[in-house]
Design a protein around this motif. Structure first.
Motif, PDB file in Angstrom:
ATOM      1  N   LEU A  43       0.843  -1.188   0.000  1.00  0.00           N
ATOM      2  CA  LEU A  43       0.000   0.000   0.000  1.00  0.00           C
ATOM      3  C   LEU A  43       0.876   1.235   0.000  1.00  0.00           C
ATOM      4  O   LEU A  43       1.862   1.308   0.748  1.00  0.00           O
ATOM      5  CB  LEU A  43      -0.918   0.036   1.229  1.00  0.00           C
ATOM      6  CG  LEU A  43      -1.991  -1.050   1.316  1.00  0.00           C
ATOM      7  CD1 LEU A  43      -1.492  -2.215   2.150  1.00  0.00           C
ATOM      8  CD2 LEU A  43      -3.256  -0.492   1.918  1.00  0.00           C
ATOM      9  N   ILE A  65      -5.135  -4.342  11.800  1.00  0.00           N
ATOM     10  CA  ILE A  65      -5.634  -5.085  10.640  1.00  0.00           C
ATOM     11  C   ILE A  65      -5.951  -6.526  11.017  1.00  0.00           C
ATOM     12  O   ILE A  65      -6.868  -7.146  10.473  1.00  0.00           O
ATOM     13  CB  ILE A  65      -4.598  -5.027   9.493  1.00  0.00           C
ATOM     14  CG1 ILE A  65      -4.613  -3.648   8.836  1.00  0.00           C
ATOM     15  CG2 ILE A  65      -4.829  -6.122   8.461  1.00  0.00           C
ATOM     16  CD1 ILE A  65      -5.917  -3.286   8.153  1.00  0.00           C
ATOM     17  N   LEU A 119      -7.544  -6.876   5.110  1.00  0.00           N
ATOM     18  CA  LEU A 119      -7.025  -5.582   4.684  1.00  0.00           C
ATOM     19  C   LEU A 119      -8.147  -4.608   4.340  1.00  0.00           C
ATOM     20  O   LEU A 119      -8.126  -3.444   4.754  1.00  0.00           O
ATOM     21  CB  LEU A 119      -6.116  -5.753   3.460  1.00  0.00           C
ATOM     22  CG  LEU A 119      -4.751  -6.375   3.700  1.00  0.00           C
ATOM     23  CD1 LEU A 119      -4.000  -6.492   2.384  1.00  0.00           C
ATOM     24  CD2 LEU A 119      -3.941  -5.562   4.681  1.00  0.00           C
ATOM     25  N   HIS A 188      -8.227   4.366   7.677  1.00  0.00           N
ATOM     26  CA  HIS A 188      -8.318   3.101   6.946  1.00  0.00           C
ATOM     27  C   HIS A 188      -9.219   3.233   5.722  1.00  0.00           C
ATOM     28  O   HIS A 188      -8.875   2.805   4.613  1.00  0.00           O
ATOM     29  CB  HIS A 188      -8.844   1.999   7.874  1.00  0.00           C
ATOM     30  CG  HIS A 188      -9.082   0.700   7.183  1.00  0.00           C
ATOM     31  ND1 HIS A 188     -10.305   0.340   6.644  1.00  0.00           N
ATOM     32  CD2 HIS A 188      -8.242  -0.345   6.916  1.00  0.00           C
ATOM     33  CE1 HIS A 188     -10.221  -0.853   6.093  1.00  0.00           C
ATOM     34  NE2 HIS A 188      -8.981  -1.289   6.242  1.00  0.00           N
ATOM     35  N   TYR A 192      -6.943   2.519   2.525  1.00  0.00           N
ATOM     36  CA  TYR A 192      -6.936   1.079   2.231  1.00  0.00           C
ATOM     37  C   TYR A 192      -7.981   0.762   1.163  1.00  0.00           C
ATOM     38  O   TYR A 192      -8.993   0.122   1.422  1.00  0.00           O
ATOM     39  CB  TYR A 192      -7.169   0.281   3.514  1.00  0.00           C
ATOM     40  CG  TYR A 192      -5.910   0.051   4.316  1.00  0.00           C
ATOM     41  CD1 TYR A 192      -5.483  -1.227   4.651  1.00  0.00           C
ATOM     42  CD2 TYR A 192      -5.122   1.123   4.738  1.00  0.00           C
ATOM     43  CE1 TYR A 192      -4.324  -1.440   5.378  1.00  0.00           C
ATOM     44  CE2 TYR A 192      -3.966   0.923   5.471  1.00  0.00           C
ATOM     45  CZ  TYR A 192      -3.571  -0.359   5.784  1.00  0.00           C
ATOM     46  OH  TYR A 192      -2.419  -0.567   6.515  1.00  0.00           O
ATOM     47  N   MET A 197      -3.261   0.093  -3.803  1.00  0.00           N
ATOM     48  CA  MET A 197      -2.607  -1.184  -3.535  1.00  0.00           C
ATOM     49  C   MET A 197      -1.972  -1.777  -4.782  1.00  0.00           C
ATOM     50  O   MET A 197      -2.461  -1.602  -5.897  1.00  0.00           O
ATOM     51  CB  MET A 197      -3.620  -2.195  -2.985  1.00  0.00           C
ATOM     52  CG  MET A 197      -4.287  -1.785  -1.686  1.00  0.00           C
ATOM     53  SD  MET A 197      -5.451  -3.073  -1.132  1.00  0.00           S
ATOM     54  CE  MET A 197      -6.014  -2.351   0.415  1.00  0.00           C
TER      55      MET A 197
END
Length: 352
Positions: A43, A65, A119, A188, A192, A197
């Motif tokens: 990431l 996580i 994740l 997050h 994320y 990613m």
């Protein structure tokens, strides 16, 4: 005399396939003749994207996580991994966070979805957050007890005046003590996402199968409910490179716990945004201190015995790097070693 040219028909040593999905995810896959498969998800988020008031959040989130999702209870991910003899781990740096699992090829299709599920859909429950905060604070205390880390932290503060690379990845204890679960949920939800990613799958399965397993796992784990998208605009620090040093600047510290001095010299150099400029510096770091016959090791350690150890690295962050020379040596040798090495910034010596 005649000569014969033999052309190799063997495939190149590394020939990865790069595949990009409509959701922004990049998948890098390669089949290799090893009896394992590794999935490493990178990431583009680390301590460098944090503001000062949440410094340490990316590393703290790495811990959280593994505390479960609405589909996997806390600890279940690790149990599923260990049950099949696979391994998992993670790490956080200034510019990235990454998570990996290594499995047997026949287990990859079963375990990859669990890695991706934790994740994308970390629950970050309040009680687990408070328990893990104590773990992170202990990690910070232990890092502050480590002379090598203390020297490194001081060097980063000397090397950068403004860029966030000057701050510790773990964050200060005073900041971590005041982080809140909702701040982490917002962090997050912002960072994320598949477009942030890169999933790297390497091992003894066909490339198309590796790509399909990863793509299908992401599709199965992505939620469609609106609460997954936070109404949160992060305050990202200025990433403009700082000017090169034009004069010698010096910071000196007295550390009564050290038995030998630490000498650190640094230069601001290009980062990943100017990648071609870094190759020669990588080569130079090897010439100076890679192996017993390298220039500085041979001269200062092997022949003159002025240092206990010496290392050189070209630390290439995204925005800007540091060319970094570090030596451990008796205090009385500081002037001699500094005179024989190019000097710009940073000096730490023991007490007395």
């Amino acid at each position: 005399m005649t000569s014969t040219l033999i052309e190799s028909t063997s495939p190149p040593l590394n020939a990865p396939t790069i595949h990009r999905l409509p959701n922004g995810l990049t998948i890098v896959a390669e089949q290799m003749p090893v009896d394992a498969v590794n999935l490493n998800i990178w990431l583009g988020v680390g301590s460098a994207v944090e503001s000062d008031d949440i410094n340490g959040m990316a590393h703290f989130l790495e811990h959280m996580i593994f505390k479960g999702t609405d589909r996997l209870q806390s600890g279940e991910f690790e149990r599923l991994i260990e049950r099949r003899g696979a391994v998992t781990n993670a790490a956080t740096s200034q510019d990235y966070t990454h998570y990996y699992i290594t499995t047997a090829p026949q287990d990859f299709a079963a375990l990859a979805p669990h890695q991706i599920e934790v994740l994308l859909n970390a629950a970050i429950p309040d009680e687990a957050f408070e328990r893990e905060r104590l773990v992170v604070l202990e990690e910070i205390r232990r890092s502050e007890d480590n002379p090598r880390r203390r020297t490194f932290y001081r060097s980063m503060e000397a090397g950068f005046e403004r860029l966030p690379y000057r701050r510790p990845v773990l964050g200060p204890a005073a900041v971590v003590e005041n982080l809140q679960p909702q701040q982490m949920r917002d962090f997050h939800a912002t960072w994320y996402r598949p477009q942030s990613m890169t999933a790297v799958a390497v091992g003894n399965l066909p490339v198309n199968q590796l790509i399909d397993i990863v793509a299908e796992s992401f599709a199965a784990s992505q939620r469609t409910d609106s609460k997954q998208i936070a109404a949160y605009i992060p305050e990202v620090p200025d990433s403009t490179p700082e000017a090169p040093f034009t004069t010698i600047c010096r910071d000196e510290y007295t550390d009564p716990t050290l038995q030998q001095a630490r000498l650190v010299m640094m230069w601001r150099v290009p980062g990943m945004t100017d990648l071609p400029q870094t190759y020669a510096l990588d080569v130079l770091s090897s010439v100076l201190a890679r192996g017993r016959t390298a220039r500085l090791i041979k001269d200062l350690r092997e022949e003159r015995r002025l240092v206990t150890s010496i290392s050189v690295s070209n630390m290439t962050h995204i925005s800007q790097g540091l060319f970094y020379i570090s030596a451990q040596l008796p205090t009385e040798n500081l002037a001699l070693v500094e005179a024989r090495s190019p000097s710009r910034c940073g000096l730490c010596r023991p007490n007395g």
